[in-house]
Design a protein around this motif. Structure first.
Motif, PDB file in Angstrom:
ATOM      1  N   ASP A   1      50.767  62.719  32.697  1.00  0.00           N
ATOM      2  CA  ASP A   1      50.943  64.169  32.693  1.00  0.00           C
ATOM      3  C   ASP A   1      49.674  64.829  33.225  1.00  0.00           C
ATOM      4  OD1 ASP A   1      51.292  66.853  32.173  1.00  0.00           O
ATOM      5  OD2 ASP A   1      51.600  66.631  30.020  1.00  0.00           O
TER       6      ASP A   1
ATOM      7  N   ASN B   1      47.657  66.924  30.761  1.00  0.00           N
ATOM      8  CA  ASN B   1      47.125  66.331  29.539  1.00  0.00           C
ATOM      9  C   ASN B   1      45.603  66.267  29.571  1.00  0.00           C
ATOM     10  OD1 ASN B   1      47.046  64.832  27.035  1.00  0.00           O
ATOM     11  ND2 ASN B   1      46.602  63.023  28.278  1.00  0.00           N
TER      12      ASN B   1
ATOM     13  N   ASP C   1      62.907  66.011  33.605  1.00  0.00           N
ATOM     14  CA  ASP C   1      61.481  65.755  33.413  1.00  0.00           C
ATOM     15  C   ASP C   1      61.000  64.522  34.163  1.00  0.00           C
ATOM     16  OD1 ASP C   1      62.543  63.678  31.933  1.00  0.00           O
ATOM     17  OD2 ASP C   1      61.426  64.127  30.095  1.00  0.00           O
TER      18      ASP C   1
ATOM     19  N   HIS D   1      48.174  60.295  36.475  1.00  0.00           N
ATOM     20  CA  HIS D   1      49.628  60.205  36.540  1.00  0.00           C
ATOM     21  C   HIS D   1      50.054  59.645  37.889  1.00  0.00           C
ATOM     22  CE1 HIS D   1      48.878  64.017  38.621  1.00  0.00           C
ATOM     23  NE2 HIS D   1      50.088  63.945  39.127  1.00  0.00           N
TER      24      HIS D   1
END
Length: 334
Positions: A144, A147, A203, A271
């Motif tokens: 992510d 994050n 997602d 990511h």
């Protein structure tokens, strides 16, 4: 030949037990620009810069209902087939606040002239049992970019401070805190279990999962919600940070100076994106026949041939040289 890969995350070292087969190949750079057809489809000028590898069908909109990627692509930067995988870009932030894009260099045995990554597809580690290759329209994201908490980083996303080209231990979930003699390797290991139905949820992540117990390396079982074993997709990228190893140029407070193009200085936003684009049944064939590095069942090309494949950037902006801000004006975490 049997190959052993050594993984480590947050102090835990795991040794892959005699992997019987895997595909390991080079994908050089296709283009670097602010496009992301997975997260920001159809948008010219996504929020942050990406490095793209794979086939030249890449564009701002890649709707699987209207685009057959293998048919649309006329070349690929990868050794095998068309593998369309988005990646991010690393910058060095000097003490005076300016930024410079960090170049890449080839992994062991893969000397690319224009950057890229090493890609692995590994079937069941023990050699017992089958994996189901990804299907047309399959897409996924792991990690992510927003994050900033170490506790939220999957153990499969790590950094390696390279002491030599062969360093494969000492992985951490955040950026190395000291200069790395050979550069920084970024490691992205995707989930290995699929729900067997969904190709690309909103997602881009809930349709895949890591083993319910144990690990991929220990041949852990898939959860009941995601019962189908898929190949482990694994990226390695070596960022040539050596030209930035002079601590006099690092921040005055002694903190590490590197920042992702999405403004992350911690490294916890590590990511990777994946858009499946293999032709026909090629990947399933490779997995079923336990191809090991070389795969005579697949059509291949040289790294030099792959380097000739490219697309022209459509976002007109400066991404190299010393910059006053990250491309797109992306703010840097404080």
């Amino acid at each position: 030949m049997q190959l052993q890969l050594r993984y480590a995350a947050t102090g835990l070292v795991l040794l892959v037990p005699n992997a019987l087969a895997l595909l390991r190949f080079s994908c050089s750079q296709l283009v670097v620009e602010r496009l992301d057809p997975l997260v920001n489809p159809g948008v010219t000028g996504s929020p942050h810069l990406h490095q793209i590898i794979g086939g030249n069908a890449f564009k701002a909109s890649m709707d699987p209902s209207s685009l057959d990627i293998p048919s649309a692509a006329t070349c690929t930067t990868c050794t095998f087939a068309e593998d369309f995988s988005n990646y991010w870009v690393l910058y060095f932030q000097a003490r005076n606040g300016t930024f410079k894009r960090v170049p890449q260099k080839g992994n062991v045995g893969f000397e690319q002239s224009n950057g890229g990554m090493t890609v692995y597809y590994t079937p069941v580690i023990s050699g017992q049992g089958k994996v189901t290759a990804f299907k047309p329209g399959f897409r996924m994201i792991v990690g992510d970019p927003t994050n900033r908490q170490s506790s939220n980083v999957p153990r499969q996303l790590t950094y390696t401070c390279l002491k030599s080209p062969m360093t494969r231990d000492g992985e951490t979930p955040d950026f190395p805190k000291q200069p790395c003699p050979y550069g920084i390797m970024v490691n992205v290991r995707f989930p290995t279990c699929w729900d067997g139905k969904t190709l690309d949820p909103p997602d881009h992540a809930r349709h895949v999962a890591y083993p319910s117990s144990g690990t991929f390396e220990s041949n852990g079982p898939c959860p009941a919600s995601h019962p189908v074993k898929i190949p482990q997709l694994f990226y390695e990228v070596i960022w040539d940070t050596t030209q930035f190893n002079n601590k006099a140029d690092w921040p005055a407070d002694g903190s590490q100076p590197f920042v992702w193009s999405f403004g992350d200085k911690s490294g916890y936003g590590n990511h990777g994106d994946y858009v499946f684009g293999w032709k026909g049944n090629a990947l399933q064939t490779a997995m079923d026949t336990n191809c090991n590095i070389n795969c005579p069942q697949l059509k291949s090309q040289s790294i030099q041939q792959g380097n000739q494949c490219s697309v022209k950037a459509v976002v007109d902006e400066t991404i190299d040289g010393w910059l006053d801000e990250l491309p797109g004006g992306m703010p840097v975490d404080k």
